[in-house]
Design an enzyme around this catalytic site. Structure first.
Site, PDB file in Angstrom:
ATOM      1  N   SER A 151      13.384  27.287   0.514  1.00 13.76           N
ATOM      2  CA  SER A 151      14.437  26.281   1.240  1.00 13.76           C
ATOM      3  C   SER A 151      15.047  25.067   0.402  1.00 13.76           C
ATOM      4  O   SER A 151      14.507  24.980  -0.673  1.00 13.76           O
ATOM      5  CB  SER A 151      13.413  25.284   2.504  1.00 13.76           C
ATOM      6  OG  SER A 151      14.425  24.382   2.995  1.00 13.76           O
ATOM      7  N   TYR A 208       6.713  20.655   5.496  1.00 18.36           N
ATOM      8  CA  TYR A 208       7.560  21.900   5.381  1.00 18.36           C
ATOM      9  C   TYR A 208       8.056  21.621   3.883  1.00 18.36           C
ATOM     10  O   TYR A 208       7.841  22.668   3.227  1.00 18.36           O
ATOM     11  CB  TYR A 208       8.634  21.601   6.329  1.00 18.36           C
ATOM     12  CG  TYR A 208       9.563  22.788   6.076  1.00 18.36           C
ATOM     13  CD1 TYR A 208       9.322  24.082   6.907  1.00 18.36           C
ATOM     14  CD2 TYR A 208      10.779  22.589   5.559  1.00 18.36           C
ATOM     15  CE1 TYR A 208      10.449  25.177   6.784  1.00 18.36           C
ATOM     16  CE2 TYR A 208      11.706  23.813   5.541  1.00 18.36           C
ATOM     17  CZ  TYR A 208      11.358  24.952   5.993  1.00 18.36           C
ATOM     18  OH  TYR A 208      12.203  25.939   6.067  1.00 18.36           O
TER      19      TYR A 208
END
Length: 259
Positions: A165, A177
């Site tokens: 990401s 995350y």
């Protein structure tokens, strides 16, 4: 590779135009195959000739993807229901044995399944949510890769693709995350260092960027999804890294949408 060589390679990958049968006869496992990028990757791999193993938590979603592949007359896929938050390592090993028994080999794995968790300062982050995010996004990825390792090592040109990401370089308020994706990139690098000199097996990661998915909508609820690329728009890297053309590509993090 030098930075300029990496840049040129990544441009080549993003521009990749696959031949119609470039994945013919390959066996590829996709996690999170029931929706979003995982679903599109599974359908794309099948259209290019692969037998796709659909792994995910929700049986009904996997069945929909299965039916769509079957309706197009593509290689018959298989459904592997698995809750990555709760599955044990013993169950993953049993899945590996099942794949070996039914298919004889495994050519590639796309680790796509992830959850967002909470967007909040770490000082306020719920520890239970933190553990859940790390378990699904990172720990289960390690466990499944390890369980499948012998099958992947036996493949002529095995490929493992992790999902990273843009927040893998940790960004404030992205919490677990961001940390899970930083760990994922580290895992990719470690596996590469430990295997690249004596095996054909390769490990790479993809950063899909801002893509029209449910996860993106939850992270940016005010964003117009029509301004984003669709999963279909970013498939070049997902396909390339599963082809034999990528046999020498190891330890790369490919951004599908460079800034």
């Amino acid at each position: 590779m030098t930075t300029s060589q990496d840049h040129a390679l990544h441009e080549q990958i993003r521009a990749f135009s696959p031949a119609a049968d470039c994945l013919k006869d390959k066996i590829i496992l996709v996690t999170g195959a029931g929706a979003g990028i995982g679903r599109v990757a599974a359908l794309t791999y099948a259209k290019l000739g692969a037998t796709v193993l659909l792994l995910g938590r929700t049986q009904s979603k996997l069945e929909e993807v299965y039916d769509e592949i079957e309706a197009q007359g593509l290689p018959t896929p298989a459904i592997l229901p698995m809750d990555l938050e709760k599955v044990t390592f013993a169950q993953m090993n049993e899945t590996a044995r099942l794949i070996e028994r039914e298919f004889g080999r495994l050519d590639g794995v796309l680790h796509n399944a992830s959850i967002l968790g909470a967007l909040t300062p770490l000082e306020m982050y719920d520890p239970i949510t933190f553990e859940q995010v790390m378990r699904i996004n990172t720990t289960s990825v390690f466990m499944l890769t390890q369980a499948l390792f012998p099958l992947l090592m036996a493949a002529p040109s095995g490929s493992v693709v992790f999902t990273s990401s843009g927040v893998a370089k940790p960004r404030a308020f992205w919490g677990a995350y961001a940390l899970s994706k930083q760990a994922t990139e580290g895992m990719c690098e470690l596996f590469t260092q430990e295997t690249q000199n004596h095996t054909a097996l390769r490990f790479n990661a993809i950063n899909p960027g801002a893509t029209r998915t449910n996860m993106r909508a939850h992270a940016f609820p005010g964003e117009d999804p029509n301004t984003l690329k669709t999963p279909e728009d970013i498939m070049a890297a997902y396909v390339y890294l599963m082809t034999d053309a990528a046999s020498g590509v190891k330890g790369q993090v490919i951004a599908c949408q460079p800034k």
